[in-house]
Design a protein around this motif. Structure first.
Motif, PDB file in Angstrom:
ATOM      1  N   GLY A  35       0.794  -1.214   0.000  1.00  0.00           N
ATOM      2  CA  GLY A  35       0.000   0.000   0.000  1.00  0.00           C
ATOM      3  C   GLY A  35       0.827   1.263   0.000  1.00  0.00           C
ATOM      4  N   TRP A  36       0.112   2.352  -0.199  1.00  0.00           N
ATOM      5  CA  TRP A  36       0.693   3.688  -0.156  1.00  0.00           C
ATOM      6  C   TRP A  36       0.126   4.445   1.026  1.00  0.00           C
ATOM      7  CZ3 TRP A  36       4.689   5.275  -3.036  1.00  0.00           C
ATOM      8  CH2 TRP A  36       4.998   4.553  -4.187  1.00  0.00           C
ATOM      9  N   PHE A  37       1.021   5.110   1.709  1.00  0.00           N
ATOM     10  CA  PHE A  37       0.668   5.925   2.857  1.00  0.00           C
ATOM     11  C   PHE A  37       1.267   7.299   2.643  1.00  0.00           C
ATOM     12  CE2 PHE A  37      -0.794   2.570   5.798  1.00  0.00           C
ATOM     13  CZ  PHE A  37      -0.431   1.465   5.063  1.00  0.00           C
ATOM     14  N   ARG A  38       0.750   8.263   3.377  1.00  0.00           N
ATOM     15  CA  ARG A  38       1.356   9.587   3.300  1.00  0.00           C
ATOM     16  C   ARG A  38       1.332  10.237   4.668  1.00  0.00           C
ATOM     17  NH1 ARG A  38      -3.161  12.750  -0.436  1.00  0.00           N
ATOM     18  NH2 ARG A  38      -4.808  12.899   1.150  1.00  0.00           N
ATOM     19  N   PRO A  41       3.924  16.813   8.307  1.00  0.00           N
ATOM     20  CA  PRO A  41       4.449  17.087   9.653  1.00  0.00           C
ATOM     21  C   PRO A  41       3.338  17.327  10.666  1.00  0.00           C
ATOM     22  CG  PRO A  41       5.703  18.265   7.996  1.00  0.00           C
ATOM     23  CD  PRO A  41       4.539  17.647   7.279  1.00  0.00           C
ATOM     24  N   GLY A  42       3.475  16.689  11.806  1.00  0.00           N
ATOM     25  CA  GLY A  42       2.511  16.886  12.871  1.00  0.00           C
ATOM     26  C   GLY A  42       1.289  15.999  12.813  1.00  0.00           C
ATOM     27  N   LYS A  43       1.210  15.183  11.767  1.00  0.00           N
ATOM     28  CA  LYS A  43       0.060  14.288  11.641  1.00  0.00           C
ATOM     29  C   LYS A  43       0.521  12.841  11.524  1.00  0.00           C
ATOM     30  CE  LYS A  43      -3.306  17.442   9.602  1.00  0.00           C
ATOM     31  NZ  LYS A  43      -4.316  17.614   8.522  1.00  0.00           N
ATOM     32  N   GLU A  44      -0.401  11.955  11.833  1.00  0.00           N
ATOM     33  CA  GLU A  44      -0.089  10.533  11.710  1.00  0.00           C
ATOM     34  C   GLU A  44      -0.025  10.125  10.238  1.00  0.00           C
ATOM     35  OE1 GLU A  44      -1.825   8.455  15.767  1.00  0.00           O
ATOM     36  OE2 GLU A  44      -2.630   7.909  13.819  1.00  0.00           O
ATOM     37  N   ARG A  45       0.758   9.102  10.004  1.00  0.00           N
ATOM     38  CA  ARG A  45       0.833   8.544   8.663  1.00  0.00           C
ATOM     39  C   ARG A  45      -0.500   7.857   8.362  1.00  0.00           C
ATOM     40  NH1 ARG A  45       6.332   5.418   7.487  1.00  0.00           N
ATOM     41  NH2 ARG A  45       7.011   7.396   8.399  1.00  0.00           N
ATOM     42  N   GLU A  46      -1.079   8.174   7.207  1.00  0.00           N
ATOM     43  CA  GLU A  46      -2.383   7.614   6.868  1.00  0.00           C
ATOM     44  C   GLU A  46      -2.290   6.719   5.638  1.00  0.00           C
ATOM     45  OE1 GLU A  46      -5.428  10.170   5.324  1.00  0.00           O
ATOM     46  OE2 GLU A  46      -4.013  11.509   4.333  1.00  0.00           O
ATOM     47  N   GLY A  47      -3.051   5.656   5.664  1.00  0.00           N
ATOM     48  CA  GLY A  47      -3.141   4.776   4.509  1.00  0.00           C
ATOM     49  C   GLY A  47      -4.079   5.381   3.489  1.00  0.00           C
ATOM     50  N   ILE A  48      -3.638   5.512   2.249  1.00  0.00           N
ATOM     51  CA  ILE A  48      -4.487   6.120   1.242  1.00  0.00           C
ATOM     52  C   ILE A  48      -4.934   5.144   0.180  1.00  0.00           C
ATOM     53  CG2 ILE A  48      -3.711   8.477   1.615  1.00  0.00           C
ATOM     54  CD1 ILE A  48      -1.906   8.133  -0.845  1.00  0.00           C
ATOM     55  N   PRO A  88      -3.382  20.906  -3.402  1.00  0.00           N
ATOM     56  CA  PRO A  88      -2.324  21.278  -2.448  1.00  0.00           C
ATOM     57  C   PRO A  88      -2.337  20.418  -1.191  1.00  0.00           C
ATOM     58  CG  PRO A  88      -3.310  23.243  -3.391  1.00  0.00           C
ATOM     59  CD  PRO A  88      -4.128  22.084  -3.885  1.00  0.00           C
ATOM     60  N   GLU A  89      -3.502  19.971  -0.781  1.00  0.00           N
ATOM     61  CA  GLU A  89      -3.580  19.132   0.422  1.00  0.00           C
ATOM     62  C   GLU A  89      -3.047  17.728   0.212  1.00  0.00           C
ATOM     63  OE1 GLU A  89      -6.054  20.911  -0.939  1.00  0.00           O
ATOM     64  OE2 GLU A  89      -7.979  19.863  -0.816  1.00  0.00           O
ATOM     65  N   ASP A  90      -2.674  17.391  -1.019  1.00  0.00           N
ATOM     66  CA  ASP A  90      -2.014  16.107  -1.268  1.00  0.00           C
ATOM     67  C   ASP A  90      -0.516  16.182  -0.974  1.00  0.00           C
ATOM     68  OD1 ASP A  90      -4.108  15.750  -4.146  1.00  0.00           O
ATOM     69  OD2 ASP A  90      -4.326  14.719  -2.218  1.00  0.00           O
ATOM     70  N   THR A  91      -0.035  17.382  -0.692  1.00  0.00           N
ATOM     71  CA  THR A  91       1.374  17.554  -0.364  1.00  0.00           C
ATOM     72  C   THR A  91       1.729  16.755   0.881  1.00  0.00           C
ATOM     73  OG1 THR A  91       1.486  19.745  -1.374  1.00  0.00           O
ATOM     74  CG2 THR A  91       3.141  19.226   0.297  1.00  0.00           C
ATOM     75  N   ALA A  92       2.730  15.884   0.753  1.00  0.00           N
ATOM     76  CA  ALA A  92       3.107  15.001   1.853  1.00  0.00           C
ATOM     77  C   ALA A  92       4.315  14.181   1.418  1.00  0.00           C
ATOM     78  CB  ALA A  92       1.964  14.058   2.226  1.00  0.00           C
ATOM     79  N   VAL A 119       6.094  14.574  -2.249  1.00  0.00           N
ATOM     80  CA  VAL A 119       5.192  15.112  -3.270  1.00  0.00           C
ATOM     81  C   VAL A 119       4.747  16.489  -2.816  1.00  0.00           C
ATOM     82  CG1 VAL A 119       2.929  14.874  -4.365  1.00  0.00           C
ATOM     83  CG2 VAL A 119       4.404  12.871  -4.097  1.00  0.00           C
ATOM     84  N   THR A 120       4.959  17.474  -3.660  1.00  0.00           N
ATOM     85  CA  THR A 120       4.557  18.837  -3.360  1.00  0.00           C
ATOM     86  C   THR A 120       3.649  19.335  -4.469  1.00  0.00           C
ATOM     87  OG1 THR A 120       6.648  19.262  -2.227  1.00  0.00           O
ATOM     88  CG2 THR A 120       5.347  21.171  -2.882  1.00  0.00           C
ATOM     89  N   VAL A 121       2.475  19.798  -4.074  1.00  0.00           N
ATOM     90  CA  VAL A 121       1.510  20.328  -5.043  1.00  0.00           C
ATOM     91  C   VAL A 121       1.365  21.818  -4.776  1.00  0.00           C
ATOM     92  CG1 VAL A 121      -0.795  20.148  -6.024  1.00  0.00           C
ATOM     93  CG2 VAL A 121       0.327  18.115  -5.059  1.00  0.00           C
ATOM     94  N   SER A 122       1.833  22.598  -5.717  1.00  0.00           N
ATOM     95  CA  SER A 122       1.846  24.041  -5.515  1.00  0.00           C
ATOM     96  C   SER A 122       1.939  24.740  -6.853  1.00  0.00           C
ATOM     97  CB  SER A 122       3.033  24.442  -4.638  1.00  0.00           C
ATOM     98  OG  SER A 122       3.132  25.848  -4.543  1.00  0.00           O
TER      99      SER A 122
END
Length: 123
Positions: A35-38, A41-48, A88-92, A119-122
């Motif tokens: 799987g892929w996770f992302r 900073p400051g947040k838990e790693r989430e499975g996407i 932009p919120e996909d940045t991680a 990955v940076t979305v900007s």
């Protein structure tokens, strides 16, 4: 043991696309799900997005529904994450990982992890 190496991260504009790849090596018969996770900073790693390596069943987070797709090439032991309509919120930092368990995208069920790719979305 399983070794995982991600690639394909980078900078994308909002609405753009990127494709991430992750190559597994080592004891590749020991995992049932990859799987892929992302993580930001400051947040838990989430499975996407996670996929069964036997049968191809997939599990995904609502936040990526309709925008991301996952695929697994078992001849190359490689999992791909196609990311479209990026926001932009996909940045991680994106990580791939493997689990010996089937049918899970829960972070704590995953045993081996790659080093991550930014990955940076900007605009």
């Amino acid at each position: 043991q399983v070794q995982l190496v991600e690639s394909g991260g980078g900078l994308a504009q909002p609405g753009g696309s990127l494709r991430l790849s992750c190559v597994a090596s080592g004891s590749t018969l020991d995992y049932s799900t990859i799987g892929w996770f992302r993580q930001v900073p400051g947040k838990e790693r989430e499975g996407i997005f996670c996929i069964s390596t036997r049968g191809g069943s997939t599990y995904y987070a609502d936040s990526v529904k309709g925008r991301f797709t996952i695929s697994y090439d078992n001849t190359k032991n490689t999992v791909y994450l196609q990311m479209n309509s990026l926001k932009p919120e996909d940045t991680a930092v994106y990580y791939c990982a493997t689990s010996a368990l089937a049918g899970t995208c829960r972070r704590t069920h995953y045993d081996y992890w790659g080093q991550g790719t930014q990955v940076t979305v900007s605009s």
